[in-house]
Write an enzyme that holds these catalytic residues in place. Structure first.
Site, PDB file in Angstrom:
ATOM      1  N   GLU A  64       0.341  -1.010   5.826  1.00 53.57           N
ATOM      2  CA  GLU A  64       1.253  -0.264   6.625  1.00 53.57           C
ATOM      3  C   GLU A  64       1.024   0.973   6.800  1.00 53.57           C
ATOM      4  OE1 GLU A  64       4.899   1.473   7.920  1.00 53.57           O
ATOM      5  OE2 GLU A  64       3.901   1.923   5.944  1.00 53.57           O
ATOM      6  N   ASP A  71       0.843  -1.124  -0.089  1.00 49.32           N
ATOM      7  CA  ASP A  71       0.065  -0.036   0.029  1.00 49.32           C
ATOM      8  C   ASP A  71       1.015   1.322  -0.124  1.00 49.32           C
ATOM      9  OD1 ASP A  71       0.799  -0.739   2.402  1.00 49.32           O
ATOM     10  OD2 ASP A  71      -0.604   0.881   3.455  1.00 49.32           O
TER      11      ASP A  71
HETATM   12 ZN   LIG Z   1       7.052   2.239   4.114  1.00 50.24          ZN
HETATM   13 ZN   LIG Z   2       5.368   5.023   4.589  1.00 46.83          ZN
END
Ligand SMILES: [Zn+2]
Ligand SMILES: [Zn+2]
Ligand SMILES: [Zn+2]
Ligand SMILES: [Zn+2]
Lengths: 481, 481
Positions: free
Chosen positions: B169, B102
């Site tokens: 993340e 992501d």
């Molecule tokens: Zn990263």
């Molecule tokens: Zn990042």
């Protein structure tokens, strides 16, 4: 009300007789959704002004003018101020009557028990419930009801009246101050038919409690400041920069912590020293007022009162300065745990002012204090403290001619001496009238302390609505004596 | 690169040959708008995971699984974590490779010079520009590019790999920690074909500057606290209540002012004492790093650095605790001059933690300090200070086997020894890997300090993208030795 003077007796009786029609008039007047803060309801403000104008016409007022105040912003016209005259006799005193036609926002979803713009007469409790009932449509109509009663009895008013009715009071009275200044010129509206305004009367506030009527002789002012601390050019991540960079929020909370302590004492040197000493006469006023810490706690819904006796509470509400910290702009203000170092943050605080605080001197003291405290921090950030808004305090002699008349009127109508109150908030237009018309202003409340002016289920007691007409009529009668 | 070992030479050549096709692969990968923070783009996260899975399939990975992490909230499914395996030889070491698919939000309106989800190859400057180029899609592909080069040459990798690629993340890695814990059980994914994980390698951070490569051996933790002060039951008007009521904001700024001073020193007793002493060996690390106050000021775009030498800056960024005040919830935070007394306000601050601060002991010190300071205020309000979030610091031996391999690889590919860096922010998953897999973690950045990971015009230098494959391949080679 045993000793109602001969001239007033029939007026009082007539007002009692007119109760039903006067309730109907209030119902009609509050049916306009004249919410000045709601742009989408601006036309309702205009319609309500037209309705009030029609009532003034029925009362044979002359020189009725709706003043166009221009636009609030492009495409949004300001609603009018109505000026009107009743009587131009050179042998009578002239009284300016101020009231406002607009109201606070209201909708049944806010928690009202009945539709806010449909007058509900609770006959059991004797209440007239609806938005504007007490703030300020009811009191405005009390003036007109009183005049109508005179005319039905073919009685002349004891004074000349000039009405000043605005429609933006709940939204900062935009344009009113300028209009008053213009019309106070030699050639202006106020001086077209008289050389002197003898008094200004405003019925747009409330008794302190629910049982004792009041007259209000003072309002605090408000100087509003901001402290802007700037550091990095953009918000930073505390993981990357925390510990290495001068953080504006750290400086700001240090500065804000030097202004006032948790006991409400202002810590800025020189401010206390400007406050007028409390006189014995004044102390007696506080002592005589029926009020209690319990009532105060009820109104804040908590036990966070800083004092344990009514005199201290009343003095700190009305005649002592206070400093409030309102908040911080541009810092993180949402829920959750954001690890931002704000690049800039602006703290907001204000000081309520009282006699004899000099506004400009206060600004200098505040800014000097904050500058000195910032220098102590030895910070790499930059800081600017400045005044962003001010409104002066107002204070009148509660024993002058106009207050004496209002006091006699209150005792006549309510059977008891009024509390002499001050208020902590400011009504800047009060001071404008006093300065421009060089006349004394009296605040004569019609409604009670629990009317809920800006809250849900706003009401005026029917007794207060009816007595409002009697009170204001009696005031003019005693003033003319 | 004079002395490239025999085994690596053809791999390096093959990676150079594949440059165009590897750029094309990056272009395809970043064309997915896999913004995990944007609910409306959730499907793009799934599509990108499918694309990455297809690449793993082409590389003959086995046991490829997309783990369903449930819903972020009702109706919003979490995007998957992909686990996959390459090689199961019992005679080879096993390395877990973590990366995320992501990306941060991006749109041309934010000020990008080119469309963020269309890779722009600036041939003059040698830059590959697009969202995810360096964080973390480029480095993720560097791993795959390196493997592809091996397979094109019919060469075996020197180690077994287990991939762990997540898609949340940038939005708190929701669900990942639990998944790792589950799959670290005896019967879990990580131990299905090996009895021991020899190393974890993560390429999701950056060089300190733009000229010297780096390896990262430490991250600070973060304990995030709030102080909630409550007084009256609803917001009050400062005109009516100012001076008579205990104001929560006044208490709150007093409390926040006792936490840290303008020089960044934490004022909470006992915190400093927990910090690990600086060793001579460590001092040499800071001394050897090419860095300057000017670079720091450039990155904050201001002159608000608290220190005047690079050693102090690096130490306070990486290995000293810091306390940041982030903001206040529920106070007035808008523009203008609102005269509100907030009924409740919640101050937010956090402490970056380092060895050997015990997180629970820190909480106790902080809460005890704030409680004591509040007691001193003698306030009628109530106050609660509490931890609302924490993530532990991570610290590794920068001279262990895995770091030594990474260091050799860096020197081979870039011709200079890497800076040994730490970072001020936290990547909580690093610690989870270390604890759950009982393995050393190495952070091997591919990109440079000016890549603009979370900013506009994010880029990776073509040189870094190509060398990324060489670097990661060499790391495995030296680790296997
Ligand atoms: Zn990263
Ligand atoms: Zn990042
Ligand atoms: Zn009003
Ligand atoms: Zn009002």
């Amino acid at each position: 009300m045993s000793s109602v003077p001969e001239q007033l007796k029939p007026i009082f009786d007539q007002l009692d007789k007119n109760t039903d029609s006067n309730i109907a008039k209030l119902a009609k007047a509050i049916s306009f959704k004249a919410v000045s803060a709601d742009e989408s309801l601006r036309q309702e403000c205009f319609k309500k002004a037209d309705y009030i104008q029609s009532l003034l016409e029925e009362l044979n007022c002359t020189d009725i003018q709706q003043f166009d105040l221009g636009e609030e912003k492009p495409g949004l016209p300001l609603p009018p101020v109505i000026l009107a005259r009743l009587g131009t006799s050179p042998t009578k005193k002239t009284v300016v009557v101020y009231a406002h036609m607009d109201v606070q926002p209201a909708s049944i979803e806010d928690g009202w028990d009945t539709e806010p713009f449909v007058l509900h007469h609770d006959k059991e409790k004797g209440l007239l419930i609806g938005r504007g009932a007490t703030d300020d449509t009811g009191p405005l109509l009390a003036w007109l009801n009183m005049i109508e009663a005179h005319q039905q009895l073919n009685k002349e008013l004891p004074v000349n009246l000039i009405f000043c009715f605005e429609t933006m009071e709940e939204s900062g009275s935009i344009g009113l101050e300028n209009l008053i200044k213009e019309q106070s010129q030699v050639s202006g509206y106020f001086y077209k038919t008289c050389s002197k305004i003898d008094a200004v009367a405003i019925s747009d506030n409330y008794w302190l409690g629910t049982t004792t009527p009041a007259l209000t002789y003072g309002l605090r002012g408000c100087n509003y400041y901001q402290i802007k601390v700037s550091g990095p050019k953009a918000d930073l991540h505390s993981g990357v920069f925390g510990g290495c960079i001068a953080e504006p929020m750290v400086d700001l909370v240090q500065l804000l912590s030097t202004l006032v302590n948790s006991q409400g004492e202002i810590l800025i040197p020189g401010v206390k020293e400007m406050v007028a000493p409390v006189t014995e006469e004044e102390k007696n006023i506080y002592k005589s007022i029926k009020y209690s810490i319990e009532e105060f706690n009820e109104s804040s819904n908590s036990n966070t009162c800083l004092f344990d006796n009514k005199e201290d509470v009343l003095m700190h509400r009305w005649r002592m300065p206070s400093l409030s910290v309102h908040g911080i702009e541009n810092a993180f203000s949402g829920p959750g745990a954001k690890t931002v170092i704000p690049a800039t943050c602006t703290g907001k605080f204000s000081i309520r002012t009282v006699p004899h605080i000099d506004s400009a001197k206060l600004d200098a003291l505040v800014i000097d204090h904050v500058n000195k405290e910032f220098a102590k921090l030895n910070s790499k950030n930059t800081m600017v403290c400045e005044l962003i808004h001010d409104g002066a305090y107002w204070y009148s002699d509660p024993y002058n001619e106009s207050f004496t008349a209002a006091s006699k009127a209150t005792e006549l109508v309510w059977g008891q001496k009024p509390d002499l109150t001050r208020e902590g908030g400011s009504i800047p237009i009060t001071l404008t009238f006093e300065e421009q018309l060089k006349s004394s202003v009296v605040l004569i409340p019609c409604g009670r302390g629990n009317d809920g002016a800006h809250s849900i289920n706003e009401k005026i007691d029917l007794e207060n609505y009816v007595n409002g007409g009697k009170l204001l009529g009696s005031y003019l009668y005693y003033l003319a004596e």
